[in-house]
Write an enzyme that holds these catalytic residues in place. Structure first.
Site, PDB file in Angstrom:
ATOM      1  N   CYS A 122       2.244 -11.702 -14.111  1.00 13.54           N
ATOM      2  CA  CYS A 122       1.744 -11.295 -14.461  1.00 13.54           C
ATOM      3  C   CYS A 122       0.805 -10.700 -15.288  1.00 13.54           C
ATOM      4  O   CYS A 122       0.029 -11.064 -14.737  1.00 13.54           O
ATOM      5  CB  CYS A 122       3.140 -10.119 -15.111  1.00 13.54           C
ATOM      6  SG  CYS A 122       3.286  -8.222 -15.375  1.00 13.54           S
TER       7      CYS A 122
ATOM      8  N   GLU B 199       9.093 -10.467 -11.771  1.00 15.93           N
ATOM      9  CA  GLU B 199       9.718 -10.673 -13.428  1.00 15.93           C
ATOM     10  C   GLU B 199      10.599 -10.459 -13.727  1.00 15.93           C
ATOM     11  O   GLU B 199      10.672  -9.255 -13.135  1.00 15.93           O
ATOM     12  CB  GLU B 199       8.139 -10.453 -13.614  1.00 15.93           C
ATOM     13  CG  GLU B 199       8.218 -10.675 -15.318  1.00 15.93           C
ATOM     14  CD  GLU B 199       6.716 -10.171 -16.589  1.00 15.93           C
ATOM     15  OE1 GLU B 199       6.159  -9.118 -15.806  1.00 15.93           O
ATOM     16  OE2 GLU B 199       6.944 -10.347 -17.123  1.00 15.93           O
TER      17      GLU B 199
ATOM     18  N   LYS C 201       5.058 -17.258 -19.992  1.00 13.15           N
ATOM     19  CA  LYS C 201       4.845 -16.192 -19.602  1.00 13.15           C
ATOM     20  C   LYS C 201       3.309 -16.559 -21.150  1.00 13.15           C
ATOM     21  O   LYS C 201       4.097 -16.700 -22.410  1.00 13.15           O
ATOM     22  CB  LYS C 201       4.914 -15.324 -19.149  1.00 13.15           C
ATOM     23  CG  LYS C 201       3.629 -14.108 -19.525  1.00 13.15           C
ATOM     24  CD  LYS C 201       4.809 -13.228 -19.419  1.00 13.15           C
ATOM     25  CE  LYS C 201       3.997 -11.613 -19.116  1.00 13.15           C
ATOM     26  NZ  LYS C 201       4.131 -10.790 -18.849  1.00 13.15           N
TER      27      LYS C 201
ATOM     28  N   VAL D  54       2.691  -3.078 -14.888  1.00 15.42           N
ATOM     29  CA  VAL D  54       2.863  -1.118 -15.028  1.00 15.42           C
ATOM     30  C   VAL D  54       1.068  -0.585 -15.334  1.00 15.42           C
ATOM     31  O   VAL D  54       0.805   0.467 -15.149  1.00 15.42           O
ATOM     32  CB  VAL D  54       2.687  -1.502 -17.096  1.00 15.42           C
ATOM     33  CG1 VAL D  54       3.181   0.647 -17.580  1.00 15.42           C
ATOM     34  CG2 VAL D  54       4.568  -1.923 -16.894  1.00 15.42           C
TER      35      VAL D  54
END
Ligand code: ACM
Length: 265
Positions: free
Chosen positions: A144, A41, A111, A171
């Site tokens: 993601c 990404e 996204k 993350v």
């Protein structure tokens, strides 16, 4: 068909350096006869913007930008590449995944599920995630944090995706395991290309991976290496939706009992 994930470390707001880094992965993929390549990404821009000016400066128009040109050119030799791009449009910025195949820009997925501060820079995508045809196989695209919304991979599978291509800047520590479940519950291959490194205190988790239709990791990378991982797959294995002799992943569903899933709360 050879499927690859390219794990890299984009530098924040340094398009020139990021293009060099992407080119080095493209070269490695070419040397290894990769057919389908997934890049992370936002690989043209980095991730941790502090203000809108930074995000705008780092963005490119997919029809004209230098990344898009490089990716399109790489795809000319009967190849497909999907890469996360910080995309500038007339409507504003999107966190996008651009798909190029056979020298053509095939589609762009924007996204849908924006994570944390992404909501400050990007407009949320308002179109269904795409499935593209390539070499007699079907590839779905998500980005993601879409991993945390199983509706996305479900929709991709119901649209015919045999392989889910998944650019990421992860993350939270859950996604790589969650994608095992996304594979099993949909009987699809998945390819998650994550980034590594730390930006403004945000640490990315690497561990890019490719799973098969029963959730086995066919290829995986460490949390910090910059590397290409690839494996040869037959996408048509995903056409077998029998989870047991008597359980079919699609026809055993009871959608009439799932109406809550399509209500807004
Ligand atoms: C993320 O969606 N980049 C965590």
């Amino acid at each position: 068909m050879r499927l690859a994930v390219g794990q890299m470390e984009p530098l924040l707001i340094d398009a020139y350096e990021n293009l060099l880094r992407v080119k080095s992965i493209l070269k490695k993929a070419e040397d290894n006869q990769v057919d389908v390549l997934v890049l992370p990404e936002l690989c043209n821009s980095g991730y941790a913007f502090e203000n809108m000016d930074e995000a705008k400066f780092a963005a490119e128009e997919i029809s004209q930008g230098s990344f898009s040109r490089e990716l399109r050119s790489w795809s000319k030799a009967d190849r497909l590449v999907v890469a996360g791009i910080c995309e500038r449009t007339r409507r504003g910025l999107f966190n996008s995944a651009a798909v190029f195949a056979n020298g053509t820009h095939i589609t762009t997925y924007r996204k849908i599920h924006l994570f944390m501060n992404e909501k400050d820079w990007f407009i949320s995508g308002d179109e269904e995630p795409p499935v593209v045809d390539f070499k007699n196989a079907k590839f779905g695209v998500m980005i993601c944090f879409d991993w945390a919304f199983p509706e996305i991979s479900r929709v991709l599978m119901l649209k015919g995706a045999q392989v889910i291509l998944h650019p990421a800047n992860l993350v939270l520590p859950y996604c790589q395991d969650a994608m095992i479940t996304r594979s099993i519950e949909n009987s699809v291959f998945t390819a998650t290309a994550n980034r590594v490194g730390i930006e403004r205190g945000i640490e990315f988790s690497g561990k890019s991976q490719i799973t098969n239709t029963i959730g086995t990791r066919l290829a995986s990378l460490s949390e910090d290496e910059v590397e290409l991982a690839f494996v040869d797959i037959d996408p048509h294995v995903a056409d077998d939706k029998m989870m047991t002799k008597r359980n079919h992943v699609i026809s055993d569903r009871k959608p009439e009992l799932y109406s809550r899933l399509v209500r807004s709360y």
